[in-house]
Motif scaffolding. Structure first.
Motif, PDB file in Angstrom:
ATOM      1  N   PHE A  68       0.823  -1.199   0.000  1.00  0.00           N
ATOM      2  CA  PHE A  68       0.000   0.000   0.000  1.00  0.00           C
ATOM      3  C   PHE A  68       0.861   1.254   0.000  1.00  0.00           C
ATOM      4  CE2 PHE A  68       0.496  -1.206   4.450  1.00  0.00           C
ATOM      5  CZ  PHE A  68       0.718  -0.010   5.123  1.00  0.00           C
ATOM      6  N   GLU A  69       0.232   2.353  -0.413  1.00  0.00           N
ATOM      7  CA  GLU A  69       0.843   3.672  -0.372  1.00  0.00           C
ATOM      8  C   GLU A  69      -0.023   4.549   0.510  1.00  0.00           C
ATOM      9  OE1 GLU A  69       1.244   5.117  -4.360  1.00  0.00           O
ATOM     10  OE2 GLU A  69       2.776   3.633  -4.870  1.00  0.00           O
ATOM     11  N   THR A  70       0.627   5.399   1.287  1.00  0.00           N
ATOM     12  CA  THR A  70      -0.093   6.323   2.142  1.00  0.00           C
ATOM     13  C   THR A  70       0.800   7.510   2.435  1.00  0.00           C
ATOM     14  OG1 THR A  70      -1.433   6.522   4.149  1.00  0.00           O
ATOM     15  CG2 THR A  70       0.594   5.223   4.327  1.00  0.00           C
ATOM     16  N   ASN A  71       0.311   8.404   3.270  1.00  0.00           N
ATOM     17  CA  ASN A  71       1.118   9.525   3.729  1.00  0.00           C
ATOM     18  C   ASN A  71       1.192   9.430   5.257  1.00  0.00           C
ATOM     19  OD1 ASN A  71      -1.747  10.126   3.493  1.00  0.00           O
ATOM     20  ND2 ASN A  71      -1.256  12.159   4.260  1.00  0.00           N
ATOM     21  N   PHE A  78       5.610   4.013   0.965  1.00  0.00           N
ATOM     22  CA  PHE A  78       5.271   2.726   0.382  1.00  0.00           C
ATOM     23  C   PHE A  78       5.504   1.678   1.474  1.00  0.00           C
ATOM     24  CE2 PHE A  78       6.614  -1.281  -1.475  1.00  0.00           C
ATOM     25  CZ  PHE A  78       5.538  -1.562  -2.284  1.00  0.00           C
ATOM     26  N   ALA A  79       4.559   0.760   1.669  1.00  0.00           N
ATOM     27  CA  ALA A  79       4.708  -0.266   2.710  1.00  0.00           C
ATOM     28  C   ALA A  79       4.012  -1.544   2.282  1.00  0.00           C
ATOM     29  CB  ALA A  79       4.122   0.233   4.033  1.00  0.00           C
ATOM     30  N   SER A  80       4.277  -2.606   3.045  1.00  0.00           N
ATOM     31  CA  SER A  80       3.582  -3.871   2.828  1.00  0.00           C
ATOM     32  C   SER A  80       3.346  -4.543   4.176  1.00  0.00           C
ATOM     33  CB  SER A  80       4.385  -4.787   1.907  1.00  0.00           C
ATOM     34  OG  SER A  80       5.614  -5.137   2.506  1.00  0.00           O
ATOM     35  N   PHE A  84       0.564 -10.877  10.031  1.00  0.00           N
ATOM     36  CA  PHE A  84      -0.890 -10.826   9.975  1.00  0.00           C
ATOM     37  C   PHE A  84      -1.449 -12.039  10.691  1.00  0.00           C
ATOM     38  CE2 PHE A  84      -5.085 -11.211   8.099  1.00  0.00           C
ATOM     39  CZ  PHE A  84      -5.503  -9.889   7.979  1.00  0.00           C
ATOM     40  N   GLU A  85      -1.945 -11.820  11.880  1.00  0.00           N
ATOM     41  CA  GLU A  85      -2.632 -12.854  12.641  1.00  0.00           C
ATOM     42  C   GLU A  85      -3.957 -12.247  13.067  1.00  0.00           C
ATOM     43  OE1 GLU A  85      -2.042 -15.674  16.555  1.00  0.00           O
ATOM     44  OE2 GLU A  85      -0.303 -14.599  15.767  1.00  0.00           O
ATOM     45  N   PRO A  86      -5.045 -12.583  12.370  1.00  0.00           N
ATOM     46  CA  PRO A  86      -6.315 -11.900  12.573  1.00  0.00           C
ATOM     47  C   PRO A  86      -6.712 -11.714  14.039  1.00  0.00           C
ATOM     48  CG  PRO A  86      -6.498 -13.370  10.719  1.00  0.00           C
ATOM     49  CD  PRO A  86      -5.151 -13.629  11.350  1.00  0.00           C
ATOM     50  N   VAL A  87      -7.099 -10.496  14.330  1.00  0.00           N
ATOM     51  CA  VAL A  87      -7.596 -10.014  15.625  1.00  0.00           C
ATOM     52  C   VAL A  87      -6.514 -10.050  16.708  1.00  0.00           C
ATOM     53  CG1 VAL A  87      -9.558 -10.078  17.232  1.00  0.00           C
ATOM     54  CG2 VAL A  87      -9.865 -10.896  14.920  1.00  0.00           C
ATOM     55  N   LYS A  88      -5.273 -10.365  16.341  1.00  0.00           N
ATOM     56  CA  LYS A  88      -4.192 -10.425  17.338  1.00  0.00           C
ATOM     57  C   LYS A  88      -3.012  -9.535  17.000  1.00  0.00           C
ATOM     58  CE  LYS A  88      -5.140 -15.062  18.969  1.00  0.00           C
ATOM     59  NZ  LYS A  88      -4.604 -16.399  19.177  1.00  0.00           N
ATOM     60  N   ARG A  89      -2.540  -9.583  15.771  1.00  0.00           N
ATOM     61  CA  ARG A  89      -1.336  -8.812  15.427  1.00  0.00           C
ATOM     62  C   ARG A  89      -1.272  -8.513  13.938  1.00  0.00           C
ATOM     63  NH1 ARG A  89       2.898 -11.688  17.943  1.00  0.00           N
ATOM     64  NH2 ARG A  89       4.431 -10.517  16.787  1.00  0.00           N
ATOM     65  N   ILE A  90      -0.713  -7.351  13.661  1.00  0.00           N
ATOM     66  CA  ILE A  90      -0.471  -6.932  12.283  1.00  0.00           C
ATOM     67  C   ILE A  90       0.769  -6.043  12.307  1.00  0.00           C
ATOM     68  CG2 ILE A  90      -2.028  -4.919  12.437  1.00  0.00           C
ATOM     69  CD1 ILE A  90      -2.740  -5.475   9.439  1.00  0.00           C
ATOM     70  N   ALA A  91       1.563  -6.123  11.274  1.00  0.00           N
ATOM     71  CA  ALA A  91       2.736  -5.254  11.162  1.00  0.00           C
ATOM     72  C   ALA A  91       2.995  -4.964   9.695  1.00  0.00           C
ATOM     73  CB  ALA A  91       3.961  -5.922  11.783  1.00  0.00           C
ATOM     74  N   TRP A  92       3.504  -3.774   9.457  1.00  0.00           N
ATOM     75  CA  TRP A  92       3.894  -3.406   8.117  1.00  0.00           C
ATOM     76  C   TRP A  92       5.261  -2.753   8.152  1.00  0.00           C
ATOM     77  CZ3 TRP A  92      -1.003  -1.796   9.911  1.00  0.00           C
ATOM     78  CH2 TRP A  92      -1.036  -0.558  10.542  1.00  0.00           C
ATOM     79  N   GLY A  93       5.945  -2.901   7.056  1.00  0.00           N
ATOM     80  CA  GLY A  93       7.251  -2.277   6.910  1.00  0.00           C
ATOM     81  C   GLY A  93       7.280  -1.512   5.613  1.00  0.00           C
ATOM     82  N   TYR A 105       9.432  -0.085  10.506  1.00  0.00           N
ATOM     83  CA  TYR A 105       8.653  -1.309  10.732  1.00  0.00           C
ATOM     84  C   TYR A 105       7.730  -1.030  11.909  1.00  0.00           C
ATOM     85  CZ  TYR A 105       7.556  -6.274  10.881  1.00  0.00           C
ATOM     86  OH  TYR A 105       6.903  -7.492  10.834  1.00  0.00           O
ATOM     87  N   HIS A 106       6.415  -1.143  11.690  1.00  0.00           N
ATOM     88  CA  HIS A 106       5.405  -0.785  12.687  1.00  0.00           C
ATOM     89  C   HIS A 106       4.514  -1.993  12.975  1.00  0.00           C
ATOM     90  CE1 HIS A 106       2.087   2.306  13.930  1.00  0.00           C
ATOM     91  NE2 HIS A 106       2.361   1.425  14.868  1.00  0.00           N
ATOM     92  N   ALA A 107       4.527  -2.434  14.230  1.00  0.00           N
ATOM     93  CA  ALA A 107       3.767  -3.624  14.623  1.00  0.00           C
ATOM     94  C   ALA A 107       2.713  -3.280  15.665  1.00  0.00           C
ATOM     95  CB  ALA A 107       4.721  -4.679  15.182  1.00  0.00           C
TER      96      ALA A 107
END
Length: 165
Positions: A68-71, A78-80, A84-93, A105-107
């Motif tokens: 994805f792209e964001t500001n 740019f990140a991806s 991804f563990e539904p309802v428990k954890r998500i992280a993108w870098g 890297y944000h978790a």
């Protein structure tokens, strides 16, 4: 109580000049928090400075591998999704488009509690671009994430301005 972040080897806190954590107890279900985090259209309602999020893979919401792209932090990023563990954890870098050599890297970890859930967010940042942005106010990213958590809790509970315990 907390699970460890699955840091990419090059982004571990000990190798990152910028590292911070934020946490908050929220009177909202883990499912409600999760639904907001994976819905890119909801981000502008709680993510400080985010005006848009564009998913690049034809997905309708964030999932493992979604690019994805964001500001963020006033920068086009740019990140991806890398965890991804539904309802428990998500992280993108990702990285700012203006400085691909600077990375972040944000978790997130969501833990159920008797009153709702506990949110834990942790980020590492590397590279001269992020370091220069932090020089005028070294706690700028931490403060932004404090606001992010407060705003997310506010949206999740539907109580604008209500204090969170």
């Amino acid at each position: 109580m907390f699970e460890a972040i699955n840091w990419p080897a090059d982004m571990v806190p000990s190798r990152s000049p910028i590292h911070f954590t934020n946490e908050l107890e929220v009177a909202a279900s883990p499912e409600k928090i999760w639904s907001l985090l994976v819905d890119h259209r909801a981000w502008p309602s709680f993510y400080p400075g985010v005006e848009h999020v564009e998913l690049l893979d034809g997905h309708n919401s964030l999932r493992l591998g979604t690019r994805f792209e964001t500001n963020l932090a006033g920068q086009d990023v740019f990140a991806s999704v890398q965890e991804f563990e539904p309802v428990k954890r998500i992280a993108w870098g990702g990285y700012p488009k203006a400085a691909e050599g600077s990375k972040a890297y944000h978790a997130w970890i969501i833990t159920p509690t008797p009153r709702g859930c506990h949110l834990w967010t942790e980020e590492t940042m590397q590279g001269p671009f992020w370091i220069e942005l932090a020089k005028p106010a070294p706690d700028v990213f931490w403060r932004t994430h404090e606001k992010l958590l407060a705003d997310l809790a506010e949206v999740a509970t539907g109580r604008a301005g209500a204090p969170q315990g």
